[in-house]
Design a protein around this motif. Sequence first.
Motif, PDB file in Angstrom:
ATOM      1  N   TYR A  32     -56.654 -18.325  50.796  1.00 37.53           N
ATOM      2  CA  TYR A  32     -56.331 -16.914  50.939  1.00 37.53           C
ATOM      3  C   TYR A  32     -55.219 -16.543  49.967  1.00 37.53           C
TER       4      TYR A  32
ATOM      5  N   LYS B 165     -42.606 -17.853  54.824  1.00 41.27           N
ATOM      6  CA  LYS B 165     -43.185 -18.983  55.540  1.00 41.27           C
ATOM      7  C   LYS B 165     -44.682 -18.767  55.720  1.00 41.27           C
ATOM      8  N   SER B 166     -45.289 -19.762  56.318  1.00 38.85           N
ATOM      9  CA  SER B 166     -46.724 -19.673  56.531  1.00 38.85           C
ATOM     10  C   SER B 166     -47.051 -18.930  57.814  1.00 38.85           C
ATOM     11  N   LEU B 167     -48.326 -18.745  58.058  1.00 37.46           N
ATOM     12  CA  LEU B 167     -48.772 -18.094  59.279  1.00 37.46           C
ATOM     13  C   LEU B 167     -48.916 -19.119  60.390  1.00 37.46           C
ATOM     14  N   MET B 168     -48.458 -18.726  61.568  1.00 35.87           N
ATOM     15  CA  MET B 168     -48.586 -19.582  62.739  1.00 35.87           C
ATOM     16  C   MET B 168     -49.516 -18.893  63.725  1.00 35.87           C
ATOM     17  N   LEU B 169     -50.560 -19.579  64.120  1.00 32.17           N
ATOM     18  CA  LEU B 169     -51.480 -19.009  65.107  1.00 32.17           C
ATOM     19  C   LEU B 169     -50.783 -18.919  66.453  1.00 32.17           C
TER      20      LEU B 169
ATOM     21  N   ARG C  81     -63.366 -12.193  63.441  1.00 35.13           N
ATOM     22  CA  ARG C  81     -64.626 -12.739  62.959  1.00 35.13           C
ATOM     23  C   ARG C  81     -65.721 -11.746  63.260  1.00 35.13           C
TER      24      ARG C  81
ATOM     25  N   TYR D 132     -51.526 -13.919  64.568  1.00 30.69           N
ATOM     26  CA  TYR D 132     -50.646 -14.832  63.861  1.00 30.69           C
ATOM     27  C   TYR D 132     -49.266 -14.211  63.733  1.00 30.69           C
TER      28      TYR D 132
ATOM     29  N   GLN E  16     -62.856 -15.194  58.149  1.00 30.35           N
ATOM     30  CA  GLN E  16     -62.076 -14.275  58.972  1.00 30.35           C
ATOM     31  C   GLN E  16     -61.542 -13.159  58.084  1.00 30.35           C
TER      32      GLN E  16
ATOM     33  N   PHE F 110     -43.379 -10.733  61.141  1.00 36.22           N
ATOM     34  CA  PHE F 110     -44.573 -10.073  60.619  1.00 36.22           C
ATOM     35  C   PHE F 110     -45.751 -10.590  61.441  1.00 36.22           C
TER      36      PHE F 110
ATOM     37  N   THR G 228     -56.415 -17.131  74.874  1.00 35.14           N
ATOM     38  CA  THR G 228     -55.928 -18.507  74.924  1.00 35.14           C
ATOM     39  C   THR G 228     -54.763 -18.630  73.957  1.00 35.14           C
TER      40      THR G 228
ATOM     41  N   THR H   3     -55.694 -16.789  70.598  1.00 37.88           N
ATOM     42  CA  THR H   3     -57.056 -16.345  70.333  1.00 37.88           C
ATOM     43  C   THR H   3     -57.405 -15.300  71.374  1.00 37.88           C
TER      44      THR H   3
ATOM     45  N   GLU I 253     -51.601 -20.663  71.966  1.00 36.69           N
ATOM     46  CA  GLU I 253     -51.232 -21.929  71.370  1.00 36.69           C
ATOM     47  C   GLU I 253     -49.987 -22.483  72.069  1.00 36.69           C
TER      48      GLU I 253
ATOM     49  N   PHE J  57     -57.814 -13.077  66.312  1.00 36.62           N
ATOM     50  CA  PHE J  57     -56.706 -14.027  66.330  1.00 36.62           C
ATOM     51  C   PHE J  57     -55.406 -13.307  65.977  1.00 36.62           C
TER      52      PHE J  57
ATOM     53  N   PHE K 235     -52.487 -19.416  50.089  1.00 39.24           N
ATOM     54  CA  PHE K 235     -52.465 -20.309  51.246  1.00 39.24           C
ATOM     55  C   PHE K 235     -53.814 -20.994  51.406  1.00 39.24           C
TER      56      PHE K 235
ATOM     57  N   GLN L 182     -45.769 -14.540  61.179  1.00 37.12           N
ATOM     58  CA  GLN L 182     -45.294 -15.077  59.908  1.00 37.12           C
ATOM     59  C   GLN L 182     -43.830 -14.731  59.718  1.00 37.12           C
TER      60      GLN L 182
ATOM     61  N   ILE M  72     -49.756 -10.611  62.193  1.00 35.92           N
ATOM     62  CA  ILE M  72     -51.026 -10.346  61.513  1.00 35.92           C
ATOM     63  C   ILE M  72     -52.178 -10.731  62.439  1.00 35.92           C
TER      64      ILE M  72
ATOM     65  N   PHE N  57     -52.714 -23.006  58.757  1.00 36.80           N
ATOM     66  CA  PHE N  57     -52.329 -22.655  57.403  1.00 36.80           C
ATOM     67  C   PHE N  57     -51.328 -23.620  56.789  1.00 36.80           C
ATOM     68  N   GLY N  58     -51.432 -23.787  55.493  1.00 39.88           N
ATOM     69  CA  GLY N  58     -50.424 -24.510  54.742  1.00 39.88           C
ATOM     70  C   GLY N  58     -49.232 -23.625  54.492  1.00 39.88           C
ATOM     71  N   ALA N  59     -48.221 -24.216  53.869  1.00 39.35           N
ATOM     72  CA  ALA N  59     -46.962 -23.506  53.648  1.00 39.35           C
ATOM     73  C   ALA N  59     -47.067 -22.476  52.530  1.00 39.35           C
TER      74      ALA N  59
ATOM     75  N   GLN O  49     -49.346 -26.190  62.152  1.00 41.72           N
ATOM     76  CA  GLN O  49     -49.676 -26.284  60.734  1.00 41.72           C
ATOM     77  C   GLN O  49     -50.078 -27.682  60.402  1.00 41.72           C
TER      78      GLN O  49
END
Lengths: 110, 118
Positions: free
Chosen positions: A35, B42-46, B97, B36, B107, B91, B57, B49, B59, B34, A88, B38, B93, A100-102, A2
């Motif tokens: 988003y 909280k936010s989404l973490m990649l 593309r 992700y 996306q 979660f 690939t 890919t 992360e 992609f 976001f 979550q 997700i 992504f941001g928080a 992030q």
Amino acid sequence: SQQGEEDPQALSIQEGENATMNCSYKTSINNLQWYRQNSGRGLVHLILIRSNEREKHSGRLRVTLDTSKKSSSLLITASRAADTASYFCATDANDYKLSFGAGTTVTVRA
Amino acid sequence: GAVVSQHPSRVICKSGTSVKIECRSLDFQATTMFWYRQFPKKSLMLMATSNEGSKATYEQGVEKDKFLINHASLTLSTLTVTSAHPEDSSFYICSARDSRLAGSYEQYFGPGTRLTVT
């Protein structure tokens, strides 16, 4: 990883008011995207602003980008109850991977 | 247009079992998808890919043997969580593309899959 930080974390406003949220990032970007996510759902793309753009509009949304400050803002005008969601920002460093941001949780009170 | 679906939307499994999540682009081709993750509020973490016809690939910090990704066609990528543990509950997700749109950075996200490991 992030890189976006969003401010505020949560926002509660009355219907009809404007909502503004900010996003800061750390590294160079190709574009920045905003988003919306309703609780427990997927993300809906709102707007994309490229690094060479300073402002963009889409309906009631206005996004600004200041690359010198590495920050962006999202303004929602004349908010509605249906705008209640988490918002976001996500940065793309030109490799299509989004960081992504928080997020900012917006609650619009009727 | 530009709809991405995920299946299942919710799944509960026991520790030690494997779970497969599908991500489909319904009306466009996606050479790249992609995945992700979550956590609540909280936010989404990649995570990775997914590339059609080649290896995914991952992360940094994401175990490729734990999270198997297969992108066998231009409209389907799958994520298999192997030997699931309660800490894998999350979660998940996916996004895709549109390969036809050169230079497009937008996306399209799926609705997500809620995985609970008991």
